[in-house]
Enzyme design. Structure first.
Site, PDB file in Angstrom:
ATOM      1  N   HIS A   1      -4.362  41.026  39.255  1.00  0.00           N
ATOM      2  CA  HIS A   1      -4.770  40.516  40.559  1.00  0.00           C
ATOM      3  C   HIS A   1      -4.232  41.402  41.676  1.00  0.00           C
ATOM      4  O   HIS A   1      -3.437  42.314  41.445  1.00  0.00           O
ATOM      5  CB  HIS A   1      -4.347  39.050  40.763  1.00  0.00           C
ATOM      6  CG  HIS A   1      -2.894  38.838  41.026  1.00  0.00           C
ATOM      7  ND1 HIS A   1      -2.379  37.636  41.431  1.00  0.00           N
ATOM      8  CD2 HIS A   1      -1.824  39.670  40.937  1.00  0.00           C
ATOM      9  CE1 HIS A   1      -1.069  37.735  41.586  1.00  0.00           C
ATOM     10  NE2 HIS A   1      -0.712  38.949  41.291  1.00  0.00           N
TER      11      HIS A   1
ATOM     12  N   CYS B   1       2.614  42.708  45.216  1.00  0.00           N
ATOM     13  CA  CYS B   1       1.383  42.032  44.798  1.00  0.00           C
ATOM     14  C   CYS B   1       0.183  42.484  45.630  1.00  0.00           C
ATOM     15  O   CYS B   1      -0.947  42.104  45.341  1.00  0.00           O
ATOM     16  CB  CYS B   1       1.554  40.512  44.834  1.00  0.00           C
ATOM     17  SG  CYS B   1       2.344  39.880  43.327  1.00  0.00           S
TER      18      CYS B   1
ATOM     19  N   HIS C   1      -2.435  44.821  39.621  1.00  0.00           N
ATOM     20  CA  HIS C   1      -1.314  44.816  38.678  1.00  0.00           C
ATOM     21  C   HIS C   1      -1.449  43.555  37.847  1.00  0.00           C
ATOM     22  O   HIS C   1      -2.136  42.609  38.238  1.00  0.00           O
ATOM     23  CB  HIS C   1       0.026  44.831  39.422  1.00  0.00           C
ATOM     24  CG  HIS C   1       0.224  43.609  40.252  1.00  0.00           C
ATOM     25  ND1 HIS C   1      -0.327  43.473  41.505  1.00  0.00           N
ATOM     26  CD2 HIS C   1       0.852  42.441  39.991  1.00  0.00           C
ATOM     27  CE1 HIS C   1      -0.029  42.284  41.977  1.00  0.00           C
ATOM     28  NE2 HIS C   1       0.682  41.621  41.083  1.00  0.00           N
TER      29      HIS C   1
ATOM     30  N   HIS D   1      -0.102  40.264  35.245  1.00  0.00           N
ATOM     31  CA  HIS D   1       0.936  39.287  34.913  1.00  0.00           C
ATOM     32  C   HIS D   1       0.622  38.688  33.552  1.00  0.00           C
ATOM     33  O   HIS D   1      -0.552  38.568  33.165  1.00  0.00           O
ATOM     34  CB  HIS D   1       0.974  38.153  35.935  1.00  0.00           C
ATOM     35  CG  HIS D   1       1.495  38.552  37.277  1.00  0.00           C
ATOM     36  ND1 HIS D   1       2.829  38.710  37.538  1.00  0.00           N
ATOM     37  CD2 HIS D   1       0.850  38.832  38.432  1.00  0.00           C
ATOM     38  CE1 HIS D   1       2.991  39.055  38.807  1.00  0.00           C
ATOM     39  NE2 HIS D   1       1.800  39.145  39.374  1.00  0.00           N
TER      40      HIS D   1
ATOM     41  N   ASP E   1      -8.613  35.649  30.509  1.00  0.00           N
ATOM     42  CA  ASP E   1      -7.776  36.578  29.747  1.00  0.00           C
ATOM     43  C   ASP E   1      -8.321  38.003  29.813  1.00  0.00           C
ATOM     44  O   ASP E   1      -9.514  38.233  29.578  1.00  0.00           O
ATOM     45  CB  ASP E   1      -7.680  36.125  28.287  1.00  0.00           C
ATOM     46  CG  ASP E   1      -6.596  36.884  27.526  1.00  0.00           C
ATOM     47  OD1 ASP E   1      -5.554  37.209  28.133  1.00  0.00           O
ATOM     48  OD2 ASP E   1      -6.797  37.158  26.331  1.00  0.00           O
ATOM     49  N   HIS E   2      -7.425  38.951  30.126  1.00  0.00           N
ATOM     50  CA  HIS E   2      -7.769  40.370  30.259  1.00  0.00           C
ATOM     51  C   HIS E   2      -8.845  40.619  31.316  1.00  0.00           C
ATOM     52  O   HIS E   2      -9.657  41.529  31.190  1.00  0.00           O
ATOM     53  CB  HIS E   2      -8.171  40.974  28.902  1.00  0.00           C
ATOM     54  CG  HIS E   2      -6.993  41.181  27.999  1.00  0.00           C
ATOM     55  ND1 HIS E   2      -6.382  40.143  27.342  1.00  0.00           N
ATOM     56  CD2 HIS E   2      -6.306  42.296  27.678  1.00  0.00           C
ATOM     57  CE1 HIS E   2      -5.367  40.624  26.633  1.00  0.00           C
ATOM     58  NE2 HIS E   2      -5.290  41.916  26.820  1.00  0.00           N
TER      59      HIS E   2
ATOM     60  N   GLU F   1       3.841  32.451  36.527  1.00  0.00           N
ATOM     61  CA  GLU F   1       3.383  33.818  36.800  1.00  0.00           C
ATOM     62  C   GLU F   1       4.394  34.817  36.253  1.00  0.00           C
ATOM     63  O   GLU F   1       4.041  35.909  35.820  1.00  0.00           O
ATOM     64  CB  GLU F   1       3.179  34.024  38.301  1.00  0.00           C
ATOM     65  CG  GLU F   1       2.471  35.326  38.630  1.00  0.00           C
ATOM     66  CD  GLU F   1       2.050  35.383  40.069  1.00  0.00           C
ATOM     67  OE1 GLU F   1       0.852  35.199  40.346  1.00  0.00           O
ATOM     68  OE2 GLU F   1       2.928  35.601  40.936  1.00  0.00           O
TER      69      GLU F   1
HETATM   70 NI    NI Z   1       1.293  39.636  41.335  1.00  0.00          NI
END
Ligand code: NI
Length: 136
Positions: free
Chosen positions: A15, A34, A40, A42, A80-81, A125
Site C-alpha cells: 500500500h 508509508c 511497500h 505488510h 493477498d499479494h 499491520e
Molecule cells: Ni505501511
C-alpha cells in the site's frame, strides 16, 4: 449465554498512504515511510470473531470451516499479494490505513454472518500495531 469464536488469517499486501490533494512535503510529514511512492508491503494478520449463542443441535456458535472458507473467499483471495491502492476497488478512493482496511473487511464479511451474531475484526499491520472494528 454468548460465546465468541475466532479464526486467524493472513495476507501480504502493498500500500501507499497519501492524500491526493496534499503536497508531497505534507504527505511525507504525516505518513512518513508509508508514503513511499513506490509502495511497500505488510504482513497483515487478521483475527475474525463471531459472538453469539451456541446452537443447541450442533454445539457451534458458527461452523469454523464455514468461517475459514468465508475469509478465504472474501478477504484472502481479494487482498493477498495485491497492491491495495491499485488492485482492490474499495481503496480506489479510500486510504488503505489499517483502520480503513479493517472496516472494509468487516463490511465484506458482515452480509455472510447470521444477523443475530456480532462480528469483530482485528487487523495487525505489524506485530505491535493493530486495530479493532466491531461495526458502526
Ligand atoms: Ni505501511
Amino acid at each position: 449465554m454468548k460465546v465468541k469464536v475466532s479464526r486467524k488469517a493472513h495476507f501480504n499486501a502493498a500500500h501507499r498512504l497519501y492524500v491526493k490533494d496534499w503536497d508531497e512535503a505534507t504527505n511525507q510529514e504525516v505518513f512518513g515511510k508509508c508514503n513511499n511512492p513506490h509502495y511497500h508491503g505488510h504482513n497483515y494478520e487478521l483475527v475474525v470473531s463471531v459472538l453469539g449463542d451456541i446452537d443447541k443441535e450442533t454445539g457451534y456458535v458458527m461452523d469454523m470451516k464455514t468461517l475459514k472458507d468465508l475469509i478465504k473467499a472474501e478477504i484472502e483471495d481479494a487482498f493477498d499479494h495485491k497492491n491495495l491502492n491499485l488492485q482492490v476497488p474499495e481503496f480506489a478512493n479510500l486510504i488503505p490505513t489499517a483502520e480503513n482496511i479493517a472496516v472494509v473487511i468487516w463490511d465484506k464479511l458482515r452480509p455472510h454472518i447470521e444477523e443475530d451474531k456480532k462480528l469483530e475484526v482485528i487487523l495487525y499491520e505489524t506485530p505491535r500495531n493493530f486495530v479493532t472494528y466491531t461495526g458502526p
